[in-house]
Design a protein around this motif. Structure first.
Motif, PDB file in Angstrom:
ATOM      1  N   THR A  12       0.835  -1.203   0.000  1.00  0.00           N
ATOM      2  CA  THR A  12       0.000   0.000   0.000  1.00  0.00           C
ATOM      3  C   THR A  12       0.870   1.252   0.000  1.00  0.00           C
ATOM      4  O   THR A  12       0.649   2.175  -0.785  1.00  0.00           O
ATOM      5  CB  THR A  12      -0.928   0.000   1.232  1.00  0.00           C
ATOM      6  OG1 THR A  12      -1.718  -1.183   1.214  1.00  0.00           O
ATOM      7  CG2 THR A  12      -1.842   1.213   1.223  1.00  0.00           C
ATOM      8  N   LYS A  13       1.865   1.276   0.864  1.00  0.00           N
ATOM      9  CA  LYS A  13       2.761   2.435   0.923  1.00  0.00           C
ATOM     10  C   LYS A  13       3.541   2.607  -0.369  1.00  0.00           C
ATOM     11  O   LYS A  13       3.727   3.730  -0.850  1.00  0.00           O
ATOM     12  CB  LYS A  13       3.728   2.289   2.101  1.00  0.00           C
ATOM     13  CG  LYS A  13       3.062   2.380   3.448  1.00  0.00           C
ATOM     14  CD  LYS A  13       4.029   2.062   4.560  1.00  0.00           C
ATOM     15  CE  LYS A  13       3.299   1.923   5.885  1.00  0.00           C
ATOM     16  NZ  LYS A  13       4.186   1.496   6.952  1.00  0.00           N
ATOM     17  N   LEU A  14       3.990   1.501  -0.947  1.00  0.00           N
ATOM     18  CA  LEU A  14       4.723   1.553  -2.206  1.00  0.00           C
ATOM     19  C   LEU A  14       3.838   2.059  -3.342  1.00  0.00           C
ATOM     20  O   LEU A  14       4.269   2.866  -4.166  1.00  0.00           O
ATOM     21  CB  LEU A  14       5.280   0.171  -2.547  1.00  0.00           C
ATOM     22  CG  LEU A  14       6.171   0.068  -3.768  1.00  0.00           C
ATOM     23  CD1 LEU A  14       7.449   0.876  -3.560  1.00  0.00           C
ATOM     24  CD2 LEU A  14       6.507  -1.384  -4.039  1.00  0.00           C
ATOM     25  N   GLY A  15       2.597   1.618  -3.380  1.00  0.00           N
ATOM     26  CA  GLY A  15       1.665   2.074  -4.411  1.00  0.00           C
ATOM     27  C   GLY A  15       1.348   3.556  -4.288  1.00  0.00           C
ATOM     28  O   GLY A  15       1.316   4.286  -5.282  1.00  0.00           O
ATOM     29  N   ILE A  16       1.119   4.001  -3.068  1.00  0.00           N
ATOM     30  CA  ILE A  16       0.832   5.418  -2.851  1.00  0.00           C
ATOM     31  C   ILE A  16       2.058   6.265  -3.188  1.00  0.00           C
ATOM     32  O   ILE A  16       1.948   7.302  -3.850  1.00  0.00           O
ATOM     33  CB  ILE A  16       0.362   5.667  -1.407  1.00  0.00           C
ATOM     34  CG1 ILE A  16      -1.010   5.047  -1.199  1.00  0.00           C
ATOM     35  CG2 ILE A  16       0.323   7.158  -1.081  1.00  0.00           C
ATOM     36  CD1 ILE A  16      -1.486   5.068   0.230  1.00  0.00           C
ATOM     37  N   GLY A  17       3.216   5.819  -2.752  1.00  0.00           N
ATOM     38  CA  GLY A  17       4.449   6.555  -3.052  1.00  0.00           C
ATOM     39  C   GLY A  17       4.732   6.623  -4.539  1.00  0.00           C
ATOM     40  O   GLY A  17       5.114   7.666  -5.069  1.00  0.00           O
ATOM     41  N   SER A  18       4.516   5.526  -5.236  1.00  0.00           N
ATOM     42  CA  SER A  18       4.723   5.513  -6.691  1.00  0.00           C
ATOM     43  C   SER A  18       3.730   6.427  -7.394  1.00  0.00           C
ATOM     44  O   SER A  18       4.084   7.145  -8.331  1.00  0.00           O
ATOM     45  CB  SER A  18       4.576   4.087  -7.225  1.00  0.00           C
ATOM     46  OG  SER A  18       5.512   3.236  -6.658  1.00  0.00           O
ATOM     47  N   GLY A  19       2.493   6.393  -6.944  1.00  0.00           N
ATOM     48  CA  GLY A  19       1.480   7.257  -7.544  1.00  0.00           C
ATOM     49  C   GLY A  19       1.776   8.731  -7.327  1.00  0.00           C
ATOM     50  O   GLY A  19       1.660   9.541  -8.253  1.00  0.00           O
TER      51      GLY A  19
END
Length: 74
Positions: A12-19
């Motif tokens: 979740t954190k990786l997805g938000i950070g990438s976005g």
């Protein structure tokens, strides 16, 4: 990687950070690049706009997919 071994909070954190990163690159590129290098070709404007849109979608969907949906269906 097995389905049961996923670290949902990390994903979740990786997805938000990438976005957020994609959105920032697209927005800053659309605002700053023309002032620095002059008018951008159409394909570069399209690429930056698509990065911005994909960043918004990824930022909004990551918490629902990795934080809510996948843990529930495991």
């Amino acid at each position: 990687m097995a389905h049961g071994n996923l670290d949902y909070s990390r994903l979740t954190k990786l997805g938000i950070g990438s976005g957020l990163t994609l959105f920032t690159i697209g927005a800053v590129g659309l605002l700053v690049a023309p002032a620095v290098v002059g008018p951008l070709p159409a394909w570069e404007r399209t690429l930056l706009l698509d990065a911005e849109a994909l960043g918004v979608v990824l930022t909004l969907l990551s918490p629902f997919v990795f934080g809510i949906l996948l843990p529930l269906i495991e």
